[in-house]
Design an enzyme around this catalytic site. Structure first.
Site, PDB file in Angstrom:
ATOM      1  N   GLU A  46       0.847  -1.214   0.000  1.00  0.00           N
ATOM      2  CA  GLU A  46       0.000   0.000   0.000  1.00  0.00           C
ATOM      3  C   GLU A  46       0.873   1.252   0.000  1.00  0.00           C
ATOM      4  O   GLU A  46       2.021   1.211   0.440  1.00  0.00           O
ATOM      5  CB  GLU A  46      -0.856   0.015   1.280  1.00  0.00           C
ATOM      6  N   ASP A  47       0.282   2.349  -0.449  1.00  0.00           N
ATOM      7  CA  ASP A  47       1.011   3.620  -0.380  1.00  0.00           C
ATOM      8  C   ASP A  47       0.896   4.244   1.013  1.00  0.00           C
ATOM      9  O   ASP A  47       1.891   4.591   1.640  1.00  0.00           O
ATOM     10  CB  ASP A  47       0.523   4.609  -1.460  1.00  0.00           C
ATOM     11  N   ASP A  85      -4.534   5.721   5.989  1.00  0.00           N
ATOM     12  CA  ASP A  85      -5.051   6.942   6.622  1.00  0.00           C
ATOM     13  C   ASP A  85      -6.128   6.517   7.633  1.00  0.00           C
ATOM     14  O   ASP A  85      -5.820   6.198   8.774  1.00  0.00           O
ATOM     15  CB  ASP A  85      -5.598   7.842   5.499  1.00  0.00           C
TER      16      ASP A  85
HETATM   17  P1  5GP Z   1      -7.898   5.218   3.965  1.00  0.00           P
HETATM   18  O1  5GP Z   1      -8.960   4.274   3.501  1.00  0.00           O
HETATM   19  O2  5GP Z   1      -6.861   4.519   4.835  1.00  0.00           O
HETATM   20  O3  5GP Z   1      -8.474   6.416   4.632  1.00  0.00           O
HETATM   21  O4  5GP Z   1      -7.209   5.806   2.699  1.00  0.00           O
HETATM   22  C1  5GP Z   1      -6.367   5.054   1.917  1.00  0.00           C
HETATM   23  C2  5GP Z   1      -6.112   5.690   0.569  1.00  0.00           C
HETATM   24  O5  5GP Z   1      -6.422   7.091   0.556  1.00  0.00           O
HETATM   25  C3  5GP Z   1      -4.640   5.601   0.249  1.00  0.00           C
HETATM   26  O6  5GP Z   1      -4.336   4.383  -0.392  1.00  0.00           O
HETATM   27  C4  5GP Z   1      -4.418   6.828  -0.609  1.00  0.00           C
HETATM   28  O7  5GP Z   1      -4.708   6.529  -1.949  1.00  0.00           O
HETATM   29  C5  5GP Z   1      -5.424   7.829  -0.077  1.00  0.00           C
HETATM   30  N1  5GP Z   1      -4.775   8.735   0.904  1.00  0.00           N
HETATM   31  C6  5GP Z   1      -4.858   8.706   2.244  1.00  0.00           C
HETATM   32  N2  5GP Z   1      -4.121   9.677   2.808  1.00  0.00           N
HETATM   33  C7  5GP Z   1      -3.538  10.332   1.795  1.00  0.00           C
HETATM   34  C8  5GP Z   1      -2.629  11.433   1.719  1.00  0.00           C
HETATM   35  O8  5GP Z   1      -2.161  12.027   2.706  1.00  0.00           O
HETATM   36  N3  5GP Z   1      -2.264  11.811   0.477  1.00  0.00           N
HETATM   37  C9  5GP Z   1      -2.717  11.204  -0.651  1.00  0.00           C
HETATM   38  N4  5GP Z   1      -2.282  11.666  -1.818  1.00  0.00           N
HETATM   39  N5  5GP Z   1      -3.566  10.162  -0.631  1.00  0.00           N
HETATM   40  C10 5GP Z   1      -3.971   9.731   0.582  1.00  0.00           C
END
Ligand code: 5GP
Length: 184
Positions: free
Chosen positions: A101-102, A105
């Site tokens: 994963e990148d 969040d």
């Molecule tokens: P989550 O479901 O954990 O909230 O979000 C995961 C996805 O949201 C990540 O794989 C990424 O694509 C995007 N994301 C979350 N935080 C960031 C951030 O700080 N910057 C960017 N560019 N994408 C984010």
């Protein structure tokens, strides 16, 4: 330090730190899976650079798979809606699977993905993320390998986008607020 890009307010993780950490992660993964083969599942689009660099530091028989999931659309906040845009090409039953994963969040995307892949009966299922924002986690997700912990700010670069731009920056940084203030 002078900003390396006109849209970037400040750099969070410079290029050389990213590369050093990825080499460490690759070494650790190689040791942990010694004698085994591994399926790396890249979560598109954000993890494509990380996956490309990480797999070159893993000295094991490796298969590469790609999955596309959408959880954000064109905004900087999680919608909580997860959609599969592209599924795996191969069966992962009885395989060692490592999700690449990148950034984690809220953890909603990852927890969905882990639950989904677990139903396919892999031999093992682990998670490697380049970045995590621990203060933002809403779901308990076990992260087995993490490159960096970030503050709860919106980051771009090294695969991370804003409106599908900035993925090609070789570092991770914070955009100037003026770049996204209409979307917040
Ligand atoms: P989550 O479901 O954990 O909230 O979000 C995961 C996805 O949201 C990540 O794989 C990424 O694509 C995007 N994301 C979350 N935080 C960031 C951030 O700080 N910057 C960017 N560019 N994408 C984010």
């Amino acid at each position: 330090m002078k900003s390396p890009h006109p849209d970037i307010e400040r750099v969070l993780i410079p290029t050389h730190e990213i590369q050093t950490r990825i080499a460490q992660l690759g070494k650790q993964i190689t040791q942990d899976y010694k004698g085994e083969s591994l399926v790396l599942v890249c979560v598109l689009k954000g993890a494509f650079l990380f996956m490309a660099d990480l797999c070159r530091h893993i000295d094991l028989p490796v298969n590469t798979e790609f999955m596309a999931i959408s959880s954000y659309g064109h905004a900087t906040k999680s919608s909580g809606v997860v959609r599969i845009l592209k599924d795996l090409n191969e069966c992962i039953e009885d395989r060692n699977v490592l999700i690449v994963e990148d950034i984690v969040d809220t953890g909603l995307t990852l927890s969905y993905l882990v639950d989904l892949l677990a139903t396919r009966h892999p031999r093992s299922l682990k998670v490697c993320t380049l970045c995590s924002k621990p203060q933002c986690h809403q779901r308990e997700v076990k992260i087995d390998y993490c490159g960096f912990e970030l503050p709860s700010e919106f980051a771009v670069g090294y695969g991370l986008d804003f409106k599908d731009f900035y993925r090609n920056l070789p570092f991770i940084g914070i955009l100037k607020p003026i770049m996204y203030e209409n979307d917040l």
